[in-house]
Design a protein around this motif. Structure first.
Motif, PDB file in Angstrom:
ATOM      1  N   VAL A  59     -41.996   8.390 -55.744  1.00 31.21           N
ATOM      2  CA  VAL A  59     -43.236   6.984 -55.025  1.00 31.21           C
ATOM      3  C   VAL A  59     -42.696   5.806 -55.262  1.00 31.21           C
ATOM      4  CG1 VAL A  59     -44.897   6.147 -55.424  1.00 31.21           C
ATOM      5  CG2 VAL A  59     -45.500   8.154 -56.034  1.00 31.21           C
ATOM      6  N   MET A  60     -41.683   5.551 -55.670  1.00 31.24           N
ATOM      7  CA  MET A  60     -40.693   4.767 -55.309  1.00 31.24           C
ATOM      8  C   MET A  60     -40.078   4.524 -54.618  1.00 31.24           C
ATOM      9  SD  MET A  60     -42.375   2.509 -57.351  1.00 31.24           S
ATOM     10  CE  MET A  60     -41.005   0.793 -57.877  1.00 31.24           C
ATOM     11  N   ARG A  61     -39.234   5.610 -54.080  1.00 29.39           N
ATOM     12  CA  ARG A  61     -37.799   5.876 -53.344  1.00 29.39           C
ATOM     13  C   ARG A  61     -39.219   6.009 -51.866  1.00 29.39           C
ATOM     14  NH1 ARG A  61     -35.514  10.851 -55.957  1.00 29.39           N
ATOM     15  NH2 ARG A  61     -33.857  10.101 -56.849  1.00 29.39           N
ATOM     16  N   ILE A  62     -39.959   6.311 -52.171  1.00 26.61           N
ATOM     17  CA  ILE A  62     -41.236   6.732 -50.611  1.00 26.61           C
ATOM     18  C   ILE A  62     -40.940   4.915 -50.763  1.00 26.61           C
ATOM     19  CG2 ILE A  62     -43.732   7.822 -49.671  1.00 26.61           C
ATOM     20  CD1 ILE A  62     -42.635   9.869 -51.117  1.00 26.61           C
ATOM     21  N   GLN A  63     -41.552   4.790 -50.872  1.00 22.22           N
ATOM     22  CA  GLN A  63     -42.532   3.239 -51.102  1.00 22.22           C
ATOM     23  C   GLN A  63     -40.888   2.341 -50.640  1.00 22.22           C
ATOM     24  OE1 GLN A  63     -43.553   0.987 -54.230  1.00 22.22           O
ATOM     25  NE2 GLN A  63     -43.760  -0.944 -53.531  1.00 22.22           N
ATOM     26  N   SER A  64     -39.963   2.168 -50.957  1.00 24.03           N
ATOM     27  CA  SER A  64     -39.091   1.530 -50.541  1.00 24.03           C
ATOM     28  C   SER A  64     -38.210   2.352 -49.100  1.00 24.03           C
ATOM     29  CB  SER A  64     -37.673   1.803 -51.275  1.00 24.03           C
ATOM     30  OG  SER A  64     -37.116   2.577 -51.305  1.00 24.03           O
ATOM     31  N   GLU A  65     -38.714   3.541 -48.985  1.00 21.54           N
ATOM     32  CA  GLU A  65     -38.023   3.728 -46.985  1.00 21.54           C
ATOM     33  C   GLU A  65     -39.575   3.075 -46.436  1.00 21.54           C
ATOM     34  OE1 GLU A  65     -37.255   7.723 -46.299  1.00 21.54           O
ATOM     35  OE2 GLU A  65     -35.951   8.143 -47.737  1.00 21.54           O
ATOM     36  N   PHE A  66     -40.398   3.207 -46.818  1.00 16.95           N
ATOM     37  CA  PHE A  66     -41.446   2.441 -45.495  1.00 16.95           C
ATOM     38  C   PHE A  66     -41.198   0.823 -45.494  1.00 16.95           C
ATOM     39  CE2 PHE A  66     -44.668   5.398 -46.637  1.00 16.95           C
ATOM     40  CZ  PHE A  66     -44.505   5.956 -44.660  1.00 16.95           C
ATOM     41  N   VAL A  67     -40.611  -0.053 -46.653  1.00 14.63           N
ATOM     42  CA  VAL A  67     -40.017  -1.371 -47.229  1.00 14.63           C
ATOM     43  C   VAL A  67     -39.125  -1.176 -45.987  1.00 14.63           C
ATOM     44  CG1 VAL A  67     -39.007  -3.429 -48.346  1.00 14.63           C
ATOM     45  CG2 VAL A  67     -41.297  -1.784 -49.000  1.00 14.63           C
ATOM     46  N   GLU A  68     -38.093  -0.785 -46.273  1.00 19.59           N
ATOM     47  CA  GLU A  68     -37.047  -1.162 -45.802  1.00 19.59           C
ATOM     48  C   GLU A  68     -36.927  -0.745 -44.075  1.00 19.59           C
ATOM     49  OE1 GLU A  68     -33.951  -1.959 -46.471  1.00 19.59           O
ATOM     50  OE2 GLU A  68     -34.345  -2.255 -48.538  1.00 19.59           O
ATOM     51  N   GLY A  69     -37.829   0.311 -43.935  1.00 15.35           N
ATOM     52  CA  GLY A  69     -37.776   0.432 -42.431  1.00 15.35           C
ATOM     53  C   GLY A  69     -39.087  -0.693 -41.633  1.00 15.35           C
ATOM     54  N   PHE A  70     -39.670  -0.644 -42.089  1.00 15.93           N
ATOM     55  CA  PHE A  70     -41.067  -2.218 -41.720  1.00 15.93           C
ATOM     56  C   PHE A  70     -39.465  -3.183 -41.380  1.00 15.93           C
ATOM     57  CE2 PHE A  70     -44.484  -0.010 -43.324  1.00 15.93           C
ATOM     58  CZ  PHE A  70     -44.819   1.179 -42.643  1.00 15.93           C
ATOM     59  N   GLY A  71     -39.029  -3.400 -42.996  1.00 15.99           N
ATOM     60  CA  GLY A  71     -38.256  -4.675 -42.319  1.00 15.99           C
ATOM     61  C   GLY A  71     -37.588  -5.126 -41.154  1.00 15.99           C
ATOM     62  N   ALA A  72     -36.671  -3.044 -41.003  1.00 18.70           N
ATOM     63  CA  ALA A  72     -35.741  -3.177 -40.213  1.00 18.70           C
ATOM     64  C   ALA A  72     -36.507  -3.375 -38.978  1.00 18.70           C
ATOM     65  CB  ALA A  72     -34.796  -2.020 -40.557  1.00 18.70           C
ATOM     66  N   LEU A  73     -37.381  -2.694 -38.092  1.00 21.33           N
ATOM     67  CA  LEU A  73     -38.036  -2.738 -36.949  1.00 21.33           C
ATOM     68  C   LEU A  73     -38.854  -3.523 -36.883  1.00 21.33           C
ATOM     69  CD1 LEU A  73     -38.339   1.305 -37.077  1.00 21.33           C
ATOM     70  CD2 LEU A  73     -36.277   0.103 -36.269  1.00 21.33           C
ATOM     71  N   ALA A  74     -39.365  -4.588 -37.758  1.00 22.43           N
ATOM     72  CA  ALA A  74     -40.977  -5.182 -37.253  1.00 22.43           C
ATOM     73  C   ALA A  74     -40.379  -6.640 -36.577  1.00 22.43           C
ATOM     74  CB  ALA A  74     -40.845  -5.913 -38.552  1.00 22.43           C
ATOM     75  N   LYS A 132     -45.107   3.553 -34.595  1.00 21.61           N
ATOM     76  CA  LYS A 132     -45.184   2.585 -35.613  1.00 21.61           C
ATOM     77  C   LYS A 132     -45.035   1.523 -34.417  1.00 21.61           C
ATOM     78  CE  LYS A 132     -45.745  -1.073 -39.270  1.00 21.61           C
ATOM     79  NZ  LYS A 132     -47.467  -1.473 -38.519  1.00 21.61           N
ATOM     80  N   TYR A 133     -43.573   1.729 -34.112  1.00 19.06           N
ATOM     81  CA  TYR A 133     -42.664   0.118 -33.180  1.00 19.06           C
ATOM     82  C   TYR A 133     -42.460   1.197 -32.175  1.00 19.06           C
ATOM     83  CZ  TYR A 133     -42.413  -1.103 -37.676  1.00 19.06           C
ATOM     84  OH  TYR A 133     -42.442  -1.990 -38.396  1.00 19.06           O
ATOM     85  N   ALA A 134     -43.061   2.648 -30.936  1.00 21.69           N
ATOM     86  CA  ALA A 134     -43.061   2.726 -29.945  1.00 21.69           C
ATOM     87  C   ALA A 134     -44.180   2.605 -29.393  1.00 21.69           C
ATOM     88  CB  ALA A 134     -42.930   4.181 -30.364  1.00 21.69           C
ATOM     89  N   GLU A 172     -22.269   7.678 -33.107  1.00 22.21           N
ATOM     90  CA  GLU A 172     -21.912   6.739 -33.107  1.00 22.21           C
ATOM     91  C   GLU A 172     -22.717   5.287 -31.487  1.00 22.21           C
ATOM     92  OE1 GLU A 172     -17.830   6.135 -30.610  1.00 22.21           O
ATOM     93  OE2 GLU A 172     -18.737   8.610 -30.766  1.00 22.21           O
ATOM     94  N   PHE A 173     -23.226   5.638 -30.970  1.00 16.31           N
ATOM     95  CA  PHE A 173     -24.099   5.273 -30.168  1.00 16.31           C
ATOM     96  C   PHE A 173     -24.893   4.354 -30.502  1.00 16.31           C
ATOM     97  CE2 PHE A 173     -21.768   8.221 -27.817  1.00 16.31           C
ATOM     98  CZ  PHE A 173     -21.170   7.354 -26.702  1.00 16.31           C
ATOM     99  N   VAL A 174     -25.261   4.425 -32.010  1.00 20.17           N
ATOM    100  CA  VAL A 174     -26.380   3.740 -32.872  1.00 20.17           C
ATOM    101  C   VAL A 174     -25.896   2.218 -32.935  1.00 20.17           C
ATOM    102  CG1 VAL A 174     -27.963   3.953 -34.545  1.00 20.17           C
ATOM    103  CG2 VAL A 174     -27.610   5.713 -33.605  1.00 20.17           C
ATOM    104  N   ASN A 175     -27.141   1.337 -32.663  1.00 26.22           N
ATOM    105  CA  ASN A 175     -26.354  -0.285 -32.877  1.00 26.22           C
ATOM    106  C   ASN A 175     -27.439  -0.643 -34.170  1.00 26.22           C
ATOM    107  OD1 ASN A 175     -28.081  -1.279 -30.969  1.00 26.22           O
ATOM    108  ND2 ASN A 175     -27.069  -1.242 -29.639  1.00 26.22           N
ATOM    109  N   LEU A 176     -28.727   0.141 -34.361  1.00 20.35           N
ATOM    110  CA  LEU A 176     -29.536  -0.107 -35.445  1.00 20.35           C
ATOM    111  C   LEU A 176     -29.703   1.363 -35.864  1.00 20.35           C
ATOM    112  CD1 LEU A 176     -31.311  -2.158 -37.363  1.00 20.35           C
ATOM    113  CD2 LEU A 176     -33.137  -1.685 -35.613  1.00 20.35           C
ATOM    114  N   GLY A 177     -29.678   1.433 -37.473  1.00 21.25           N
ATOM    115  CA  GLY A 177     -29.183   2.451 -37.838  1.00 21.25           C
ATOM    116  C   GLY A 177     -30.111   2.307 -38.916  1.00 21.25           C
ATOM    117  N   ILE A 178     -31.528   3.351 -39.381  1.00 24.46           N
ATOM    118  CA  ILE A 178     -31.991   3.684 -40.636  1.00 24.46           C
ATOM    119  C   ILE A 178     -31.618   4.945 -41.361  1.00 24.46           C
ATOM    120  CG2 ILE A 178     -33.787   3.477 -42.793  1.00 24.46           C
ATOM    121  CD1 ILE A 178     -35.137   1.443 -39.465  1.00 24.46           C
ATOM    122  N   ASN A 179     -31.266   5.421 -42.352  1.00 24.54           N
ATOM    123  CA  ASN A 179     -31.236   7.254 -43.034  1.00 24.54           C
ATOM    124  C   ASN A 179     -32.247   7.196 -43.487  1.00 24.54           C
ATOM    125  OD1 ASN A 179     -29.773   9.610 -42.431  1.00 24.54           O
ATOM    126  ND2 ASN A 179     -29.586   9.331 -44.203  1.00 24.54           N
TER     127      ASN A 179
END
Length: 284
Positions: A51-66, A162-164, A142-149
């Motif tokens: 659950v903590m890992r899942i939460q961190s993925e949402f936090v990182e994703g929201f932060g990177a794409l906001a 959410k961001y489209a 290699e053509f990604v300039n903003l990547g999240i895994n």
């Protein structure tokens, strides 16, 4: 007594909102387990830690794409080779989206995803890749300039949606089908605001849409209006133009609805206030 030393009323052992009794009561407290130096590492693979890992993925994703701004998600096969017409079409889609003022979001992999990222990056736009951990190595192109895994598909899918402002779906396999039908379902059930969804490749997608029309619609499992959710074309430029025009149309429709709602609220408030009291100043 709770495991942090707070007296509790009633029978049983409380650990936050959880009530434990009988053989479920632990023999040690949470603090004891936290501070123990001889712990095993099995807890790293437990559901609470996930659950903590899942939460961190949402936090990182929201932060990177906001602050990404307007964007369109492009889906398609990871198996498409650079010399295939679908790859070239993907490049065109990526380039035209950037020229129309959009960032491009893909799954970050090879094939059509790489093509769309390439078109976006070479046009000077933001080229987003949302990678996923798989049992076989794939990586982010290699053509990604903003990547999240991501570890989890459902966290990744949330970012696609959410961001489209729209989806452009090129020929692809099961992963592409999954993204397509999830988006269709969310639009159909009004879980998301209406947004354009374009299929590129009449020969590839035509049979599927015909089956939906001739079988699912005839069987009564969908409605006639559901067929309008997807727009089919062979032309990458038409795909991008449809997204742009539909986004503007949706924005205008939403603005009109908001204006009508505001006017209705103003009318209701005026009716509640009633007529003003007549002035007695200067009266006889």
């Amino acid at each position: 007594m709770s495991d942090d030393g707070i007296p509790q009323s009633g029978r049983g052992y409380r650990r936050g909102p959880v009530l434990l009794r009988g053989n479920q009561v632990p023999q040690t407290t949470t603090d004891q387990r936290l501070l123990a130096s001889d712990q095993e590492s099995d807890w790293l693979h437990s559901d609470p830690w996930r659950v903590m890992r899942i939460q961190s993925e949402f936090v990182e994703g929201f932060g990177a794409l906001a602050e990404l701004g307007p964007a369109v998600s492009v889906f398609g096969s990871a198996r498409t080779k650079p010399d295939h017409e679908d790859y070239r079409a993907g490049e065109t889609v990526g380039r035209l989206l950037v020229e129309a003022g959009y960032s491009v979001i893909t799954g970050g992999g090879p094939g059509v995803m790489e093509a769309a990222n390439k078109g976006a990056a070479e046009a000077g736009g933001t080229s987003v890749g949302l990678g996923i951990e798989l049992p076989f190595e794939q990586g982010v192109n290699e053509f990604v300039n903003l990547g999240i895994n991501f570890r989890y598909f459902f966290a990744r899918k949330t970012m696609f949606l959410k961001y489209a402002q729209g989806f452009i779906v090129m020929p692809g396999g099961f992963g592409t089908f999954d993204e397509l039908f999830e988006a269709v379902t969310l639009v159909q059930t009004h879980k998301v605001t209406q947004f354009p969804l374009v299929l590129v490749g009449k020969e590839y997608w035509g049979g599927l849409l015909e089956w939906i029309r001739s079988t699912a619609l005839t069987h009564g499992t969908i409605s006639e209006a559901d067929l309008d959710i997807m727009h089919l074309t062979d032309d990458p430029a038409e795909a991008v133009n449809h997204v742009v025009e539909r986004v503007h149309q949706i924005e205008a429709e939403q603005a009109a609805l908001q204006a009508a709602a505001a006017a209705e609220r103003a009318t209701e408030e005026a009716a509640l206030e009633g007529p003003g009291l007549p002035s007695t100043l200067g009266g006889a």
